[in-house]
Scaffold this active site. Structure first.
Site, PDB file in Angstrom:
ATOM      1  N   LYS A  58     -31.012 -48.197   5.011  1.00 55.82           N
ATOM      2  CA  LYS A  58     -30.384 -49.342   4.387  1.00 55.82           C
ATOM      3  C   LYS A  58     -29.709 -48.973   3.073  1.00 55.82           C
ATOM      4  CE  LYS A  58     -34.524 -51.777   5.794  1.00 55.82           C
ATOM      5  NZ  LYS A  58     -35.797 -52.295   5.254  1.00 55.82           N
ATOM      6  N   GLY A  59     -30.060 -47.815   2.559  1.00 56.66           N
ATOM      7  CA  GLY A  59     -29.673 -47.460   1.192  1.00 56.66           C
ATOM      8  C   GLY A  59     -28.179 -47.415   0.920  1.00 56.66           C
ATOM      9  N   GLU A 114     -23.606 -42.202   2.864  1.00 54.49           N
ATOM     10  CA  GLU A 114     -25.031 -42.123   2.523  1.00 54.49           C
ATOM     11  C   GLU A 114     -25.226 -42.365   1.033  1.00 54.49           C
ATOM     12  OE1 GLU A 114     -27.834 -42.105   3.818  1.00 54.49           O
ATOM     13  OE2 GLU A 114     -28.209 -40.540   5.294  1.00 54.49           O
ATOM     14  N   ASP A 115     -26.337 -42.974   0.686  1.00 50.70           N
ATOM     15  CA  ASP A 115     -26.646 -43.140  -0.730  1.00 50.70           C
ATOM     16  C   ASP A 115     -27.095 -41.819  -1.347  1.00 50.70           C
ATOM     17  OD1 ASP A 115     -28.895 -43.218   0.886  1.00 50.70           O
ATOM     18  OD2 ASP A 115     -29.977 -44.661  -0.336  1.00 50.70           O
ATOM     19  N   ASP A 118     -30.716 -35.422   0.341  1.00 45.02           N
ATOM     20  CA  ASP A 118     -31.927 -34.844  -0.231  1.00 45.02           C
ATOM     21  C   ASP A 118     -32.202 -33.524   0.495  1.00 45.02           C
ATOM     22  OD1 ASP A 118     -34.460 -34.412  -1.280  1.00 45.02           O
ATOM     23  OD2 ASP A 118     -35.198 -36.410  -0.956  1.00 45.02           O
ATOM     24  N   LYS A 146     -29.024 -34.361  -4.301  1.00 54.73           N
ATOM     25  CA  LYS A 146     -30.115 -33.584  -4.912  1.00 54.73           C
ATOM     26  C   LYS A 146     -30.032 -32.171  -4.340  1.00 54.73           C
ATOM     27  CE  LYS A 146     -33.828 -36.906  -5.852  1.00 54.73           C
ATOM     28  NZ  LYS A 146     -35.199 -37.320  -5.467  1.00 54.73           N
ATOM     29  N   PHE A 167     -37.225 -39.074  -9.105  1.00 55.01           N
ATOM     30  CA  PHE A 167     -37.267 -40.193  -8.179  1.00 55.01           C
ATOM     31  C   PHE A 167     -36.356 -41.297  -8.709  1.00 55.01           C
ATOM     32  CE2 PHE A 167     -38.487 -43.880  -5.860  1.00 55.01           C
ATOM     33  CZ  PHE A 167     -38.712 -43.372  -4.591  1.00 55.01           C
ATOM     34  N   VAL A 168     -35.368 -41.661  -7.918  1.00 51.16           N
ATOM     35  CA  VAL A 168     -34.382 -42.639  -8.378  1.00 51.16           C
ATOM     36  C   VAL A 168     -34.357 -43.884  -7.495  1.00 51.16           C
ATOM     37  CG1 VAL A 168     -32.854 -41.082  -9.638  1.00 51.16           C
ATOM     38  CG2 VAL A 168     -32.578 -41.319  -7.173  1.00 51.16           C
ATOM     39  N   ASP A 174     -34.452 -47.428  -2.903  1.00 49.57           N
ATOM     40  CA  ASP A 174     -35.662 -48.240  -3.084  1.00 49.57           C
ATOM     41  C   ASP A 174     -36.894 -47.419  -3.426  1.00 49.57           C
ATOM     42  OD1 ASP A 174     -35.918 -47.037  -0.436  1.00 49.57           O
ATOM     43  OD2 ASP A 174     -37.586 -48.412  -0.142  1.00 49.57           O
ATOM     44  N   ARG A 180     -33.773 -52.048  -4.859  1.00 45.35           N
ATOM     45  CA  ARG A 180     -32.483 -51.726  -4.248  1.00 45.35           C
ATOM     46  C   ARG A 180     -31.339 -52.449  -4.961  1.00 45.35           C
ATOM     47  NH1 ARG A 180     -33.119 -48.960   0.694  1.00 45.35           N
ATOM     48  NH2 ARG A 180     -34.889 -49.554   1.964  1.00 45.35           N
TER      49      ARG A 180
HETATM   50  C1  PRP Z   1     -32.646 -41.830   2.500  1.00 40.86           C
HETATM   51  C2  PRP Z   1     -31.137 -41.680   2.535  1.00 40.86           C
HETATM   52  C3  PRP Z   1     -30.902 -40.753   3.668  1.00 40.86           C
HETATM   53  C4  PRP Z   1     -32.142 -39.893   3.655  1.00 40.86           C
HETATM   54  C5  PRP Z   1     -31.814 -38.584   3.009  1.00 40.86           C
HETATM   55  O1  PRP Z   1     -33.021 -42.799   3.402  1.00 40.86           O
HETATM   56  O2  PRP Z   1     -30.490 -42.906   2.727  1.00 40.86           O
HETATM   57  O3  PRP Z   1     -30.760 -41.422   4.908  1.00 40.86           O
HETATM   58  O4  PRP Z   1     -33.136 -40.555   2.891  1.00 40.86           O
HETATM   59  O5  PRP Z   1     -32.938 -37.754   2.980  1.00 40.86           O
HETATM   60  P1  PRP Z   1     -32.939 -36.307   3.603  1.00 40.86           P
HETATM   61  O6  PRP Z   1     -31.686 -35.621   3.094  1.00 40.86           O
HETATM   62  O7  PRP Z   1     -34.192 -35.688   3.024  1.00 40.86           O
HETATM   63  O8  PRP Z   1     -32.971 -36.402   5.077  1.00 40.86           O
HETATM   64  P2  PRP Z   1     -34.489 -43.444   3.426  1.00 40.86           P
HETATM   65  O9  PRP Z   1     -35.323 -42.716   4.436  1.00 40.86           O
HETATM   66  O10 PRP Z   1     -35.025 -43.496   2.033  1.00 40.86           O
HETATM   67  O11 PRP Z   1     -34.215 -44.892   4.020  1.00 40.86           O
HETATM   68  P3  PRP Z   1     -33.492 -46.168   3.342  1.00 40.86           P
HETATM   69  O12 PRP Z   1     -32.021 -45.801   3.174  1.00 40.86           O
HETATM   70  O13 PRP Z   1     -33.675 -47.275   4.318  1.00 40.86           O
HETATM   71  O14 PRP Z   1     -34.154 -46.433   2.008  1.00 40.86           O
END
Ligand code: PRP
Length: 198
Positions: A58-59, A114-115, A118, A146, A167-168, A174, A180
């Site tokens: 959802k991010g 993507e938000d 990581d 990151k 952690f952001v 979220d 969010r």
């Molecule tokens: C976050 C973000 C990516 C993922 C990146 O989603 O939106 O989809 O993590 O992480 P990675 O590079 O380690 O794979 P999250 O799982 O937090 O779900 P959300 O967007 O619903 O909060």
């Protein structure tokens, strides 16, 4: 660094709960300016295309909404949902599709939105999935990167900000589904021994 009576450090403000504090890492104004710059860059790369944005729930929703309005020209969008099992160095990297796209991406100029990037495991999974569906172009835009956390060998074509391993929350990101809706991207600190927002 000195603390106030409420245990706040310089530059921090209270969070939603007593043990949570926030520090603005990237202000709303900086985000808006950067989103405009990224949008112009994308439009320069694909001046005449219908850009099909894919938001990863959802991010990504605020980034996608702002980007879509800044892009100009013709834009369409779709969303998909994923869940990942464990994150970090010992992660299996297993990603599961919880909601697929509504419409085909074959022959389209696709921009995955993507938000945050990581470990990169989610994006690696998505790029493989989408490449099999034969888009005309496949590009990736992330607001936050990151870089130090990367496990999978993936990178985004358009990056808003590279950030350290903090952690952001905010602007879609979220902590347990909260925060969010903050306009700024903030660093979240949780007080107490051993407590970490991850
Ligand atoms: C976050 C973000 C990516 C993922 C990146 O989603 O939106 O989809 O993590 O992480 P990675 O590079 O380690 O794979 P999250 O799982 O937090 O779900 P959300 O967007 O619903 O909060």
């Amino acid at each position: 660094m000195g603390k106030t009576k409420k245990g706040l450090r310089a530059g921090e403000k209270p969070g939603h709960q007593a043990d949570e504090t926030l520090r603005v890492l990237i202000s709303k104004a900086r985000i808006q300016k950067r989103v405009g710059e990224i949008a112009r860059q994308i439009r320069r790369d694909f001046p005449k295309d219908i850009i099909h944005l894919i938001g990863v729930l959802k991010g990504s929703i605020f980034f996608l909404a702002d980007l879509a309005r800044e892009l100009g020209g013709e834009v369409s969008f779709d969303f998909l949902g994923v869940s990942s099992y464990g994150k970090g160095l010992d992660s299996t990297g297993e990603v599961k599709l919880t909601k697929d796209l509504d419409v085909t991406i074959e022959g389209k100029t696709v921009l995955v939105v993507e938000d945050i990037l990581d470990t990169g495991l989610t994006l690696k999974y998505l790029l493989k999935l989408f490449e099999e569906r034969k888009p005309k172009h496949l590009r990736v835009a992330v607001l936050l990167d990151k870089v130090d956390r990367r496990i999978a060998d993936v990178q985004a074509d358009y990056v808003g900000f590279e950030i350290p391993n903090e952690f952001v929350v905010g602007y879609g990101l979220d902590y347990a589904e909260r925060y969010r809706n903050l306009g700024d991207v903030c660093q979240l600190r949780i007080a107490g021994p051993g407590k970490k927002a991850e």
